[in-house]
Design a protein around this motif. Structure first.
Motif, PDB file in Angstrom:
ATOM      1  N   ARG A 126       1.023  -1.321  -0.237  1.00 22.36           N
ATOM      2  CA  ARG A 126      -0.288  -0.208   0.254  1.00 22.36           C
ATOM      3  C   ARG A 126       1.383   1.567   0.235  1.00 22.36           C
ATOM      4  O   ARG A 126       1.930   1.685  -0.329  1.00 22.36           O
ATOM      5  CB  ARG A 126      -0.894  -0.478   0.845  1.00 22.36           C
ATOM      6  CG  ARG A 126      -1.898  -1.121   0.601  1.00 22.36           C
ATOM      7  CD  ARG A 126      -2.897  -0.999  -0.176  1.00 22.36           C
ATOM      8  NE  ARG A 126      -4.475   0.110   0.419  1.00 22.36           N
ATOM      9  CZ  ARG A 126      -4.675   1.372  -0.357  1.00 22.36           C
ATOM     10  NH1 ARG A 126      -3.838   1.211  -1.417  1.00 22.36           N
ATOM     11  NH2 ARG A 126      -5.186   2.533   0.043  1.00 22.36           N
ATOM     12  N   SER A 127      -0.014   2.606   0.247  1.00 26.96           N
ATOM     13  CA  SER A 127       1.267   3.408   0.086  1.00 26.96           C
ATOM     14  C   SER A 127       1.765   3.978   1.229  1.00 26.96           C
ATOM     15  O   SER A 127       1.552   3.945   2.488  1.00 26.96           O
ATOM     16  CB  SER A 127       0.145   4.894  -0.778  1.00 26.96           C
ATOM     17  OG  SER A 127      -0.824   4.944   0.396  1.00 26.96           O
ATOM     18  N   SER A 128       2.839   5.314   0.880  1.00 21.06           N
ATOM     19  CA  SER A 128       3.051   5.663   2.045  1.00 21.06           C
ATOM     20  C   SER A 128       2.572   7.116   2.711  1.00 21.06           C
ATOM     21  O   SER A 128       1.822   7.892   2.150  1.00 21.06           O
ATOM     22  CB  SER A 128       4.652   6.379   1.450  1.00 21.06           C
ATOM     23  OG  SER A 128       5.927   6.973   1.877  1.00 21.06           O
ATOM     24  N   ARG A 129       3.373   7.241   3.808  1.00 23.45           N
ATOM     25  CA  ARG A 129       3.083   8.596   4.707  1.00 23.45           C
ATOM     26  C   ARG A 129       4.010   9.175   4.982  1.00 23.45           C
ATOM     27  O   ARG A 129       5.178   8.312   5.275  1.00 23.45           O
ATOM     28  CB  ARG A 129       2.039   8.964   6.017  1.00 23.45           C
ATOM     29  CG  ARG A 129       0.627   7.797   5.620  1.00 23.45           C
ATOM     30  CD  ARG A 129      -0.186   9.088   4.842  1.00 23.45           C
ATOM     31  NE  ARG A 129      -1.949   7.686   3.904  1.00 23.45           N
ATOM     32  CZ  ARG A 129      -1.294   7.622   2.511  1.00 23.45           C
ATOM     33  NH1 ARG A 129      -0.152   7.462   2.060  1.00 23.45           N
ATOM     34  NH2 ARG A 129      -2.973   7.013   2.871  1.00 23.45           N
ATOM     35  N   ASP A 130       4.488  10.372   5.246  1.00 21.48           N
ATOM     36  CA  ASP A 130       5.707  10.372   5.412  1.00 21.48           C
ATOM     37  C   ASP A 130       6.761   9.894   6.938  1.00 21.48           C
ATOM     38  O   ASP A 130       7.576   9.831   6.848  1.00 21.48           O
ATOM     39  CB  ASP A 130       5.797  12.259   5.274  1.00 21.48           C
ATOM     40  CG  ASP A 130       4.390  12.991   6.483  1.00 21.48           C
ATOM     41  OD1 ASP A 130       3.657  12.077   7.045  1.00 21.48           O
ATOM     42  OD2 ASP A 130       4.585  14.003   6.400  1.00 21.48           O
ATOM     43  N   TYR A 131       5.392   9.306   7.707  1.00 21.35           N
ATOM     44  CA  TYR A 131       5.942   9.376   9.187  1.00 21.35           C
ATOM     45  C   TYR A 131       6.136   7.960   9.224  1.00 21.35           C
ATOM     46  O   TYR A 131       7.611   7.488   9.721  1.00 21.35           O
ATOM     47  CB  TYR A 131       5.108   9.202  10.508  1.00 21.35           C
ATOM     48  CG  TYR A 131       3.274   9.031  10.114  1.00 21.35           C
ATOM     49  CD1 TYR A 131       2.683   7.984  10.258  1.00 21.35           C
ATOM     50  CD2 TYR A 131       2.646  10.376   9.201  1.00 21.35           C
ATOM     51  CE1 TYR A 131       1.860   7.474  10.170  1.00 21.35           C
ATOM     52  CE2 TYR A 131       1.268   9.708   9.507  1.00 21.35           C
ATOM     53  CZ  TYR A 131       0.646   8.801   9.529  1.00 21.35           C
ATOM     54  OH  TYR A 131       0.101   8.213   9.349  1.00 21.35           O
ATOM     55  N   TYR A 132       6.129   7.215   8.103  1.00 24.98           N
ATOM     56  CA  TYR A 132       6.546   5.648   7.998  1.00 24.98           C
ATOM     57  C   TYR A 132       7.969   6.346   6.919  1.00 24.98           C
ATOM     58  O   TYR A 132       8.841   5.416   7.446  1.00 24.98           O
ATOM     59  CB  TYR A 132       5.866   5.413   7.075  1.00 24.98           C
ATOM     60  CG  TYR A 132       4.467   4.560   7.749  1.00 24.98           C
ATOM     61  CD1 TYR A 132       4.019   3.362   8.331  1.00 24.98           C
ATOM     62  CD2 TYR A 132       3.293   5.509   7.593  1.00 24.98           C
ATOM     63  CE1 TYR A 132       3.007   3.409   9.039  1.00 24.98           C
ATOM     64  CE2 TYR A 132       2.357   4.670   7.943  1.00 24.98           C
ATOM     65  CZ  TYR A 132       1.976   3.698   9.087  1.00 24.98           C
ATOM     66  OH  TYR A 132       0.596   3.421   8.939  1.00 24.98           O
ATOM     67  N   VAL A 133       8.387   7.310   6.403  1.00 21.49           N
ATOM     68  CA  VAL A 133       9.457   7.438   5.683  1.00 21.49           C
ATOM     69  C   VAL A 133      10.236   8.243   6.486  1.00 21.49           C
ATOM     70  O   VAL A 133      11.716   7.166   6.310  1.00 21.49           O
ATOM     71  CB  VAL A 133       9.044   8.594   4.193  1.00 21.49           C
ATOM     72  CG1 VAL A 133      11.255   8.422   4.074  1.00 21.49           C
ATOM     73  CG2 VAL A 133       8.579   7.741   3.246  1.00 21.49           C
ATOM     74  N   TYR A 134      10.210   8.940   7.587  1.00 24.61           N
ATOM     75  CA  TYR A 134      11.195   9.217   8.768  1.00 24.61           C
ATOM     76  C   TYR A 134      11.199   7.994   9.564  1.00 24.61           C
ATOM     77  O   TYR A 134      12.174   8.046  10.476  1.00 24.61           O
ATOM     78  CB  TYR A 134      10.166   9.731   9.309  1.00 24.61           C
ATOM     79  CG  TYR A 134      10.419  11.498   8.816  1.00 24.61           C
ATOM     80  CD1 TYR A 134      11.456  12.211   8.138  1.00 24.61           C
ATOM     81  CD2 TYR A 134       9.180  12.179   8.129  1.00 24.61           C
ATOM     82  CE1 TYR A 134      11.524  13.485   7.281  1.00 24.61           C
ATOM     83  CE2 TYR A 134       9.629  13.325   8.062  1.00 24.61           C
ATOM     84  CZ  TYR A 134       9.976  14.003   7.611  1.00 24.61           C
ATOM     85  OH  TYR A 134      10.570  15.459   6.935  1.00 24.61           O
ATOM     86  N   THR A 135      10.537   6.602   9.569  1.00 24.53           N
ATOM     87  CA  THR A 135      10.939   5.316  10.830  1.00 24.53           C
ATOM     88  C   THR A 135      11.706   4.946   9.836  1.00 24.53           C
ATOM     89  O   THR A 135      12.498   4.512  10.444  1.00 24.53           O
ATOM     90  CB  THR A 135       9.837   5.254  11.251  1.00 24.53           C
ATOM     91  OG1 THR A 135       9.008   5.918  11.693  1.00 24.53           O
ATOM     92  CG2 THR A 135      10.087   4.260  11.546  1.00 24.53           C
ATOM     93  N   ALA A 136      11.259   4.853   8.252  1.00 20.77           N
ATOM     94  CA  ALA A 136      12.763   3.854   7.964  1.00 20.77           C
ATOM     95  C   ALA A 136      14.052   3.765   7.806  1.00 20.77           C
ATOM     96  O   ALA A 136      14.943   2.883   7.653  1.00 20.77           O
ATOM     97  CB  ALA A 136      11.688   3.234   6.253  1.00 20.77           C
TER      98      ALA A 136
END
Length: 392
Positions: free
Chosen positions: A143-153
């Motif tokens: 599924r699609s991305s949200r910015d807080y997941y990117v920062y966590t990754a």
């Protein structure tokens, strides 16, 4: 504040004398083919590098720097012995839907860490961190991305995998040179990697739940885009683990064998839609995941999802717009609960050193919390809905 004494229990005296056994049953004193530490921990002298060391508290054994023994190292994500090539490789951070219409997920039981956070619609979405993925054909649905997941990754130096994005809040971030992104070529993605994705027929499922990440295509995409496969010199492991043959018991801490991030009642904090919870089994020291009144299983092997540690990371959240897109503060500091060995350790989390460093977890006295070896599930708790958290 009540001081909670950490204790480590030696599983067997022979293990204590030998310090540790490898995953294949060989003692640490087996011939070392190569000595390797975390990139930021490499020392000049091999004799100074120990796989497991003792903290200032007498008898508390932890994994600190790593050795290569018979081609294996102890994982930075789980503490367990794995092939060196797996341990030093950047993991995958894969976006996976968690709503009832998407179940069951495929391959998720192989993830070393699962990060769960609320999204619009007041449900949660998962980001699964994989280091063992060579034997997987595919993972998903995606599924699609949200910015807080990117920062966590970014804190795991992970290769970030997604299908779609909340463009107003993610486009600039996900296309930075500091983000190694493998994404379907939708609007807002500047370097698409369509060779990594495909659809699998799922009669009765909406199309949005039929897209999967295929590992062979992923590897081709990483190579084509010129991404680095190994951690860089600035890598900082998130967890400190108890040494092989020892358990972090936290015997003075409160018991917590059933833990519910959103309680049992409907609420808008993200966990109130499907009421997920974990049950601790003292026979195998694992937490079993349930959701929507059922076991949460992996379609690949029909196994229930289990982990050794569960973390509730409290973060300030906000509603951004009329579409109900959310924002969460995953940098800075906040409260935390760490569940391990059937206990709950109250404390805090801190992430003050930028995007490339993960949060660390500390007890009420400011000591870093020692995790037990194995997989970990981290729930981002919307702080404004923390009243719904329950454990007993």
């Amino acid at each position: 504040m009540m001081k909670r004494k950490k204790t480590i229990f030696a599983v067997a005296s022979i293990m204590a004398m030998a310090l540790a056994l490898t995953a294949c049953g060989k003692k640490q004193e087996t011939m070392v083919e190569e000595t390797t530490a975390a990139p930021s921990e490499v020392q000049e002298s091999e004799t100074e590098t120990e796989s497991e060391t003792e903290t200032e508290e007498a008898g508390l054994q932890i994994i600190e720097e790593r050795k290569v023994v018979d081609g294996q190292m102890q994982s930075y994500l789980t503490g367990e012995w794995k092939d060196k090539e797996v341990v030093v490789r950047r993991p995958l951070a894969v976006m996976i839907p968690n709503n009832a219409q998407a179940m069951p997920q495929y391959g998720i039981s192989e993830a070393s860490i699962i990060y769960e956070a609320p999204v619009e619609g007041r449900i949660t979405r998962l980001m699964a961190i994989f280091e063992d993925f060579d034997d997987l054909d595919h993972i998903g649905p995606i599924r699609s991305s949200r910015d807080y997941y990117v920062y966590t990754a970014m804190g795991y130096q992970a290769i970030y995998c997604n299908w779609g994005l909340a463009k107003p809040y993610v486009e600039e971030l996900i296309n930075r040179d500091t983000v190694q992104n493998i994404s379907v070529g939708v609007d807002g993605i500047h370097k698409p990697a369509d060779e990594a994705y495909g659809r699998i027929s799922r009669p009765g499922y909406a199309k949005e739940f039929t897209g999967y990440l295929f590992i062979d295509g992923l590897k081709d995409a990483v190579d084509r885009l010129g991404y680095e496969w190994e951690y860089d010199d600035d890598y900082v492991p998130q967890f400190t683990f108890a040494a092989e043959g020892y358990r972090a018991e936290y015997e003075d801490a409160e018991d917590a064998v059933t833990i519910r991030p959103g309680g049992t009642k409907s609420n808008a904090g993200g966990y109130g839609a499907y009421n997920p919870y974990f049950e601790y089994n003292k026979e195998d020291n694992l937490y079993y995941r349930f959701q929507d009144g059922k076991k949460q299983i992996d379609e690949m092997n029909n196994k229930q999802l289990t982990v050794s540690n569960v973390v509730f990371q409290y973060c300030h959240g906000e509603v951004r717009d009329a579409k109900d897109y959310l924002a969460f503060g995953v940098h800075g500091e906040g409260d935390a609960l760490v569940f391990t060995n059937g206990k709950v350790i109250k404390g805090t989390w801190s992430r003050m050193d930028g995007d490339g460093v993960p949060p660390k977890f500390y007890d009420e006295d400011g000591n870093e919390i020692i995790f037990n070896q194995g997989k970990t599930w981290i729930c981002n708790i919307w702080k404004e809905y923390s009243e719904f958290v329950e454990y007993e």
